[in-house]
Design an enzyme around this catalytic site. Structure first.
Site, mmCIF file in Angstrom:
data_model
loop_
_atom_site.group_PDB
_atom_site.id
_atom_site.type_symbol
_atom_site.label_atom_id
_atom_site.label_comp_id
_atom_site.label_asym_id
_atom_site.label_seq_id
_atom_site.Cartn_x
_atom_site.Cartn_y
_atom_site.Cartn_z
ATOM 1 N N SER A 8 38.466 21.411 -25.689
ATOM 2 C CA SER A 8 38.030 22.110 -24.271
ATOM 3 C C SER A 8 39.127 21.560 -23.118
ATOM 4 O O SER A 8 39.353 20.678 -22.757
ATOM 5 C CB SER A 8 36.590 21.406 -23.806
ATOM 6 O OG SER A 8 36.500 21.578 -22.322
ATOM 7 N N HIS A 33 38.552 26.156 -26.044
ATOM 8 C CA HIS A 33 37.342 26.246 -25.136
ATOM 9 C C HIS A 33 37.225 26.121 -23.745
ATOM 10 O O HIS A 33 38.105 25.033 -23.315
ATOM 11 C CB HIS A 33 36.377 25.081 -25.872
ATOM 12 C CG HIS A 33 35.042 24.975 -25.435
ATOM 13 N ND1 HIS A 33 34.046 25.838 -25.996
ATOM 14 C CD2 HIS A 33 34.243 24.205 -24.304
ATOM 15 C CE1 HIS A 33 32.959 25.647 -25.306
ATOM 16 N NE2 HIS A 33 32.987 24.709 -24.270
ATOM 17 N N ASP A 35 35.502 25.974 -20.368
ATOM 18 C CA ASP A 35 34.244 25.904 -19.526
ATOM 19 C C ASP A 35 34.254 26.453 -18.071
ATOM 20 O O ASP A 35 35.174 25.733 -17.114
ATOM 21 C CB ASP A 35 34.059 24.236 -19.651
ATOM 22 C CG ASP A 35 33.609 23.876 -21.011
ATOM 23 O OD1 ASP A 35 32.844 24.440 -21.398
ATOM 24 O OD2 ASP A 35 34.388 22.923 -21.360
ATOM 25 N N MET A 37 31.913 26.640 -14.761
ATOM 26 C CA MET A 37 30.730 25.962 -14.006
ATOM 27 C C MET A 37 30.789 26.642 -12.538
ATOM 28 O O MET A 37 32.016 26.663 -12.044
ATOM 29 C CB MET A 37 30.956 24.556 -13.952
ATOM 30 C CG MET A 37 31.171 24.085 -15.287
ATOM 31 S SD MET A 37 31.257 22.245 -15.244
ATOM 32 C CE MET A 37 31.665 21.681 -16.871
ATOM 33 N N HIS A 66 32.783 29.436 -22.518
ATOM 34 C CA HIS A 66 31.287 29.235 -22.330
ATOM 35 C C HIS A 66 31.172 28.935 -20.801
ATOM 36 O O HIS A 66 31.720 28.278 -19.804
ATOM 37 C CB HIS A 66 31.504 27.356 -22.573
ATOM 38 C CG HIS A 66 30.163 26.805 -22.477
ATOM 39 N ND1 HIS A 66 30.100 25.417 -22.487
ATOM 40 C CD2 HIS A 66 29.004 27.290 -22.231
ATOM 41 C CE1 HIS A 66 28.743 25.101 -22.566
ATOM 42 N NE2 HIS A 66 28.102 26.154 -22.299
ATOM 43 N N MET A 68 28.601 28.290 -17.836
ATOM 44 C CA MET A 68 27.525 27.434 -17.216
ATOM 45 C C MET A 68 27.165 28.178 -15.924
ATOM 46 O O MET A 68 27.927 27.568 -14.821
ATOM 47 C CB MET A 68 27.977 26.314 -17.343
ATOM 48 C CG MET A 68 28.028 25.389 -18.625
ATOM 49 S SD MET A 68 29.101 23.974 -18.877
ATOM 50 C CE MET A 68 30.601 24.906 -19.272
ATOM 51 N N MET A 137 24.267 22.223 -26.838
ATOM 52 C CA MET A 137 24.762 21.421 -25.996
ATOM 53 C C MET A 137 24.342 19.729 -26.234
ATOM 54 O O MET A 137 23.291 19.552 -26.584
ATOM 55 C CB MET A 137 24.270 21.441 -24.469
ATOM 56 C CG MET A 137 25.012 22.728 -23.916
ATOM 57 S SD MET A 137 26.526 22.856 -23.872
ATOM 58 C CE MET A 137 27.189 21.364 -23.212
ATOM 59 N N GLY A 142 27.899 20.101 -17.309
ATOM 60 C CA GLY A 142 28.592 19.869 -15.991
ATOM 61 C C GLY A 142 29.698 19.016 -15.844
ATOM 62 O O GLY A 142 30.611 19.177 -15.095
ATOM 63 N N PHE A 143 29.846 18.014 -16.837
ATOM 64 C CA PHE A 143 31.040 17.173 -17.108
ATOM 65 C C PHE A 143 31.659 16.946 -18.151
ATOM 66 O O PHE A 143 30.882 17.096 -19.192
ATOM 67 C CB PHE A 143 30.556 15.887 -16.253
ATOM 68 C CG PHE A 143 29.920 15.931 -14.892
ATOM 69 C CD1 PHE A 143 30.799 16.277 -13.695
ATOM 70 C CD2 PHE A 143 28.787 16.309 -14.891
ATOM 71 C CE1 PHE A 143 30.166 16.641 -12.630
ATOM 72 C CE2 PHE A 143 28.055 16.473 -13.556
ATOM 73 C CZ PHE A 143 28.668 16.433 -12.379
ATOM 74 N N GLY A 144 32.732 16.580 -18.539
ATOM 75 C CA GLY A 144 33.390 16.199 -19.767
ATOM 76 C C GLY A 144 33.162 14.649 -19.618
ATOM 77 O O GLY A 144 32.903 13.955 -18.778
ATOM 78 N N GLY A 145 33.175 14.256 -20.894
ATOM 79 C CA GLY A 145 33.256 12.705 -21.110
ATOM 80 C C GLY A 145 32.075 12.096 -21.047
ATOM 81 O O GLY A 145 31.876 10.867 -20.943
ATOM 82 N N ASP A 175 28.636 21.061 -28.510
ATOM 83 C CA ASP A 175 29.588 20.771 -27.293
ATOM 84 C C ASP A 175 29.195 19.700 -26.425
ATOM 85 O O ASP A 175 28.082 19.650 -25.828
ATOM 86 C CB ASP A 175 29.311 22.014 -26.480
ATOM 87 C CG ASP A 175 30.479 22.066 -25.328
ATOM 88 O OD1 ASP A 175 31.240 21.159 -25.097
ATOM 89 O OD2 ASP A 175 30.557 23.107 -24.609
ATOM 90 N N GLY A 176 30.064 18.456 -26.382
ATOM 91 C CA GLY A 176 29.761 17.302 -25.443
ATOM 92 C C GLY A 176 29.536 16.172 -26.379
ATOM 93 O O GLY A 176 28.891 15.971 -27.419
ATOM 94 N N GLY A 177 30.485 14.800 -26.033
ATOM 95 C CA GLY A 177 30.516 13.878 -26.492
ATOM 96 C C GLY A 177 30.946 13.807 -27.821
ATOM 97 O O GLY A 177 30.519 13.004 -28.519
ATOM 98 N N GLY A 197 36.710 17.576 -25.581
ATOM 99 C CA GLY A 197 37.299 17.508 -24.389
ATOM 100 C C GLY A 197 38.155 16.216 -24.325
ATOM 101 O O GLY A 197 39.240 16.033 -24.758
HETATM 102 C C1 DX5 Z 1 30.063 20.214 -20.538
HETATM 103 C C2 DX5 Z 1 31.468 21.082 -21.275
HETATM 104 C C3 DX5 Z 1 31.983 20.586 -22.508
HETATM 105 C C4 DX5 Z 1 32.705 19.517 -21.932
HETATM 106 C C5 DX5 Z 1 33.141 18.647 -23.391
HETATM 107 O O1 DX5 Z 1 29.723 20.975 -19.716
HETATM 108 O O2 DX5 Z 1 30.595 22.302 -21.560
HETATM 109 O O3 DX5 Z 1 32.414 21.626 -23.127
HETATM 110 O O4 DX5 Z 1 33.990 19.859 -21.499
HETATM 111 O O5 DX5 Z 1 33.966 17.548 -23.051
HETATM 112 P P1 DX5 Z 1 33.756 16.431 -23.921
HETATM 113 O O6 DX5 Z 1 34.225 16.558 -25.118
HETATM 114 O O7 DX5 Z 1 34.632 15.337 -23.062
HETATM 115 O O8 DX5 Z 1 32.248 15.801 -23.707
HETATM 116 ZN ZN ZN Z 2 31.434 23.733 -22.988
#
Ligand code: DX5
Ligand code: ZN
Length: 216
Positions: A8, A33, A35, A37, A66, A68, A137, A142-145, A175-177, A197
């Site tokens: 991402s 990927h 994102d 938002m 993607h 959002m 999901m 909404g956020f990475g990490g 997608d996520g974590g 990400g």
């Molecule tokens: C979350 C995004 C993800 C995110 C993944 O809202 O859709 O794509 O960037 O990031 P990590 O892998 O850091 O959770």
């Molecule tokens: Zn995503």
């Protein structure tokens, strides 16, 4: 089927997008990927068309975009023009999802549908045959990490069953974590695409990290 890795770019260094795009080009990553938002569907704003255009100029791999975004149907042609190869919209954000999916395909992009952690897999029953990808999901978007939600494994198994039952060709994207503690199990239960990400971009050597995730 060997699984795909889709880093991402939300976690990339936006002041060095060319450098980070070239890193992904040189790695074993399969897709970028991307994102997007809108600050309404999710409590954060990321970037829009000019940034996607800039990534597209340097990327040698498909852009997995993607959205959002509420009412994503308003912008399908714009994302096509910006260089999206796959376009994933949220089930929760598009009232006439079936029409949106058909329109994405008729524009020459691969349609995907994303579901939030609280959205049941059974709601996909009447759209699964029409999409190329389902994005599950594994954090609230909404956020990475953020921290991976464990219930995702159960959803992947249910989704795999739904796909087989309906003769769908949809890929399962997580997608996520996604990190070193969960990626193997995700592949084992049926994930086809892993988005990562933070795990990639915060690694001391992102290219090596992508290689590790790709090996499975
Ligand atoms: C979350 C995004 C993800 C995110 C993944 O809202 O859709 O794509 O960037 O990031 P990590 O892998 O850091 O959770
Ligand atoms: Zn995503």
């Amino acid at each position: 089927m060997p699984h795909f890795i889709a880093p991402s770019v939300l976690s990339a260094d936006f002041a060095n997008l060319q450098r980070d795009s070239e890193m992904l080009n040189s790695s074993e990553a399969d897709w970028f990927h991307v994102d997007v938002m809108d600050g309404v569907f999710v409590p954060n704003i990321s970037f829009g068309f000019p940034v996607i255009n800039a990534i597209k100029r340097h990327a040698t791999k498909p852009l997995d975009v993607h959205l959002m975004v509420m009412q994503p149907e308003r912008y399908l042609q714009d994302f096509k023009d910006a260089g999206a190869d796959g376009l994933t919209v949220h089930l929760e954000a598009s009232t006439h999802l079936h029409r949106t999916v058909q329109n994405i395909r008729s524009l020459g992009m691969k349609p995907g549908v994303a579901i939030n952690p609280h959205t049941g897999v059974s709601l996909l029953e009447d759209i699964i045959a029409d999409v190329d990808l389902v994005c599950v999901m594994s954090v609230n978007p909404g956020f990475g990490g953020q921290k991976f939600i464990e219930n995702t494994y159960r959803k992947v198994s249910q989704l795999k069953e739904l796909i087989l039952k309906n003769n769908s060709k949809a890929l399962i994207e997580i997608d996520g974590g996604v990190d070193l503690t969960n990626y193997k199990k995700l592949i084992a239960v049926g994930a086809d695409v892993l988005v990562a990400g933070n795990t990639v971009f915060a690694a001391p050597n992102p290219v090596e990290m992508i290689k590790t995730l790709k090996l499975g």
